[in-house]
Design an enzyme around this catalytic site. Structure first.
Site, PDB file in Angstrom:
ATOM      1  N   ASP A 253       0.960  -1.056  -0.234  1.00 20.83           N
ATOM      2  CA  ASP A 253      -0.002  -0.072   0.008  1.00 20.83           C
ATOM      3  C   ASP A 253       0.784   1.263   0.011  1.00 20.83           C
ATOM      4  OD1 ASP A 253      -2.316   1.666   0.781  1.00 20.83           O
ATOM      5  OD2 ASP A 253      -3.118   0.073   1.585  1.00 20.83           O
TER       6      ASP A 253
ATOM      7  N   ASP B  44     -12.392   0.086   4.150  1.00 19.61           N
ATOM      8  CA  ASP B  44     -13.051   1.229   4.241  1.00 19.61           C
ATOM      9  C   ASP B  44     -14.556   1.161   4.048  1.00 19.61           C
ATOM     10  OD1 ASP B  44     -10.721   2.974   4.687  1.00 19.61           O
ATOM     11  OD2 ASP B  44     -10.532   3.076   2.566  1.00 19.61           O
TER      12      ASP B  44
ATOM     13  N   GLU C 137      -6.273   4.032  -5.952  1.00 22.07           N
ATOM     14  CA  GLU C 137      -7.308   4.339  -5.145  1.00 22.07           C
ATOM     15  C   GLU C 137      -7.789   5.873  -5.635  1.00 22.07           C
ATOM     16  OE1 GLU C 137      -9.556   4.716  -0.904  1.00 22.07           O
ATOM     17  OE2 GLU C 137      -7.363   5.573  -1.336  1.00 22.07           O
TER      18      GLU C 137
ATOM     19  N   ASP D  48      -2.832   4.634  -2.409  1.00 23.47           N
ATOM     20  CA  ASP D  48      -3.743   5.367  -1.790  1.00 23.47           C
ATOM     21  C   ASP D  48      -4.104   6.753  -2.241  1.00 23.47           C
ATOM     22  OD1 ASP D  48      -4.946   5.078   1.208  1.00 23.47           O
ATOM     23  OD2 ASP D  48      -4.071   7.050   1.697  1.00 23.47           O
TER      24      ASP D  48
HETATM   25  C1  GLC Z   1      -7.715   5.789   1.789  1.00 23.54           C
HETATM   26  C2  GLC Z   1      -7.395   4.644   2.666  1.00 23.54           C
HETATM   27  C3  GLC Z   1      -8.095   4.810   4.027  1.00 23.54           C
HETATM   28  C4  GLC Z   1      -7.290   5.875   4.950  1.00 23.54           C
HETATM   29  C5  GLC Z   1      -7.326   7.213   3.787  1.00 23.54           C
HETATM   30  C6  GLC Z   1      -6.293   8.049   4.407  1.00 23.54           C
HETATM   31  O1  GLC Z   1      -8.947   6.253   1.495  1.00 23.54           O
HETATM   32  O2  GLC Z   1      -8.198   3.438   2.120  1.00 23.54           O
HETATM   33  O3  GLC Z   1      -8.206   3.769   4.996  1.00 23.54           O
HETATM   34  O4  GLC Z   1      -8.005   6.509   5.961  1.00 23.54           O
HETATM   35  O5  GLC Z   1      -6.911   6.786   2.292  1.00 23.54           O
HETATM   36  O6  GLC Z   1      -4.916   7.286   3.993  1.00 23.54           O
END
Ligand code: GLC
Ligand code: CA
Length: 553
Positions: A98, A328, A254, A199
């Site tokens: 990640d 999430d 993401e 992320d």
């Molecule tokens: C992404 C992650 C989440 C996290 C956020 C900040 O959305 O999946 O879990 O809180 O980023 O890093």
């Protein structure tokens, strides 16, 4: 369509804190993961996406990183990590890290320097602005409640944090920041990791004038305001050249706030940026407008419209990722299926419906058991800062009553996905011998891996079969998608086509019996997989509650 191993793979997401605890401190760890690799091998997955294991003060459970090249003490050591990586590779399983680089922790060395003075060489690693009319520089909100700006008395300026105030945003317009990130990524690639899940990568490039956005229910603009900013594609192309092209990597961005048009750039099959994106439109079908805090049930027609638009929109242009769950999101069986009487049937139906589409499947830990949402009783039961902050903010502002907000949290809180993995019916679900950091779902006696592995018709074995089918039937990976019967509120049906072959996927999303007219050309089809033991296919079928059938011709 070009064949790629990452299109043919199935990815399994591990949330290390909640997967398996090897030393009895109540917190999952890396040795725990290593001890369960055979379980994952048996399930049949190809790739692990590991949620962050880096050094972190854990304001947001590892998504606030204070050292990208060290392992979080609670999770183990770098040696444990190397061992896990080697053990995964021995089993033919790849490992995806990640990559959290929209922000760091405020305890990262760079930020500690940055906040010291405006002349500090690290000042420009983050986004600092003076007050505007004595207030925050704009109306952006943090994803976790309140303003996205924090005033720092040291230099009397504000820094931007789209997430918690312990997660200051990096300034990607500074070439030094980009160089540091690329160097760190290369270091992990040299170690042998196989790729990155990036992320909130859609948020890294902010418009220079940082314009106000439309305020939401708490009075602030969405944290998604900077999504798909002016230089994001340029930076990803640079990353492609300086890092990703050095190895045969798998990459998924993401991309909160991504549109179909933008996704075509992020995941262009010309390979210039990422392999695929996570888009979130299908996670919004049960939101109340732009507000996720609701317990509204989705209308199946909306879900079909969204997923079909993405299936058709990216066809031959880019590549989809297929997910119902991650760390999430609440549990899909409680959200889109039925976590009571039809739990197993509906968990299998949901898997059938999604994983037979075009794209790379992502399974979130426990989803392969049909793990459910959690009966949290009080706000004290929650651990997630998003849930806790939203509760205080929205009840404090009088937007929702406490009872209402608890109901919404029970339905939507991220903690629903974060309770310990249910390994067995032993104490604490076999997750730990100590006290778990978050409560165990009390249904572990009934829902656990050991029980499901010993039973032929379990959700686990159904997932195993679905994964195997993907390996055997190219059409599942590469076939084109066509939606049938878009106006039905009960049935999700679609076809996949590759050359002469065709699949028909039929899924009943309700607890009712629903009639379905099987298209003539499929009447003689072979049943590839089904979630009832016996199904007779005929022209005028009546589908049973949550029934799923896949026919091939
Ligand atoms: C992404 C992650 C989440 C996290 C956020 C900040 O959305 O999946 O879990 O809180 O980023 O890093
Ligand atoms: Ca531990």
């Amino acid at each position: 369509m070009e064949k790629k191993w990452w299109k043919e793979s199935v990815v399994y997401q591990i949330y290390p804190r909640s997967f398996c605890d090897s030393n009895g401190d109540g917190i999952g760890d890396i040795k725990g993961i290593t001890s369960k690799l055979d379980y994952l091998k048996e399930l049949g997955i190809d790739v692990i996406w590991l949620s962050p294991v880096y050094q972190s003060p854990n304001d947001d459970n590892g998504y606030d990183i204070s050292d990208y090249q060290a392992i979080m003490k609670e999770f183990g050591t770098m040696e444990d990590f190397d061992e896990m990586l080697a053990a995964a590779h021995d089993r033919g399983i790849k490992l995806v890290m990640d990559l959290v680089v929209n922000h760091t922790s405020d305890e990262h060395r760079w930020f500690i320097e940055s906040r010291k003075s405006v002349e500090n060489p690290y000042r420009d690693y983050y986004i600092w602005r003076p007050a505007k009319d004595g207030k925050e520089p704009n109306n952006w909100g943090s994803c976790f409640s309140g303003s996205a700006w924090e005033y720092d008395p040291e230099t009397e300026m504000y820094y931007l944090h789209l997430f918690s105030k312990k997660q200051p945003d990096l300034n990607w317009d500074n070439p030094k920041v980009r160089e540091e990130v690329y160097e760190m990524m290369n270091w992990w690639l040299d170690k042998g990791v196989d790729g990155f899940r990036m992320d909130v990568i859609s948020l890294i490039s902010k418009k220079p004038d940082l314009p106000d956005g439309v305020p939401g229910i708490n009075g602030y603009a969405s944290f998604n305001e900077p999504a798909n900013g002016p230089h994001v594609h340029e930076y990803l192309r640079e990353m492609r050249e300086k890092v990703l092209n050095r190895a045969d990597t798998i990459t998924v961005g993401e991309c909160s706030g991504v549109t179909l048009e933008e996704a075509k750039k992020y995941a262009d099959s010309d390979g210039s940026e990422l392999n695929m994106v996570f888009q979130f439109e299908h996670m919004d079908v049960d939101a109340d407008g732009t507000n996720k805090w609701s317990d509204k049930k989705m209308d199946l027609r909306d879900l079909k419209e969204v997923l079909t638009r993405w299936q058709k929109g990216l066809e031959n242009i880019a590549w989809n990722s297929l997910f119902w769950e991650n760390h999430d999101q609440p549990r899909s069986v409680s959200r889109f299926g039925n976590d009571g009487k039809y739990r197993e049937t509906s968990a299998k139906m949901l898997a059938t419906c999604l994983y037979l589409m075009q794209g790379t499947p992502y399974i979130y830990q426990g989803q392969e058991l049909g793990m459910t949402n959690v009966p949290f009783e009080r706000i004290e039961d929650f651990r997630d800062l998003d849930s806790i902050n939203a509760y205080h903010e929205l009840t404090g502002q009088g937007v929702f009553s406490k009872e209402e907000m608890l109901r919404y949290l029970r339905y939507k809180s991220r903690d629903n996905a974060r309770t310990p993995f249910q390994w067995s019916d032993e104490e604490h679900a076999g997750f730990t011998t100590g006290t778990p950091w978050i409560m165990v779902n009390p249904n572990y006696k009934e829902i656990n891996a050991r029980e499901q592995m010993s039973r032929e018709d379990s959700v686990f074995h159904y997932f195993q079969k679905l994964i195997r089918l993907r390996k055997e039937q190219e059409i599942i990976v590469y076939g084109t998608y066509e939606l049938l019967w878009p106006e039905s509120r009960e049935i999700y049906a679609y076809t996949r086509t590759l050359g002469e072959k065709q699949l028909l996927v039929i899924c009943n999303f309700t607890a009712d019996q629903v009639p379905f007219k099987v298209p003539e050309e499929f009447l003689q089809g072979e049943i590839l997989i089904q979630n009832f033991r016996d199904a007779a296919v005929n022209e005028n079928m009546t589908l049973r509650p949550y029934e799923a059938i896949v026919l091939m011709r």
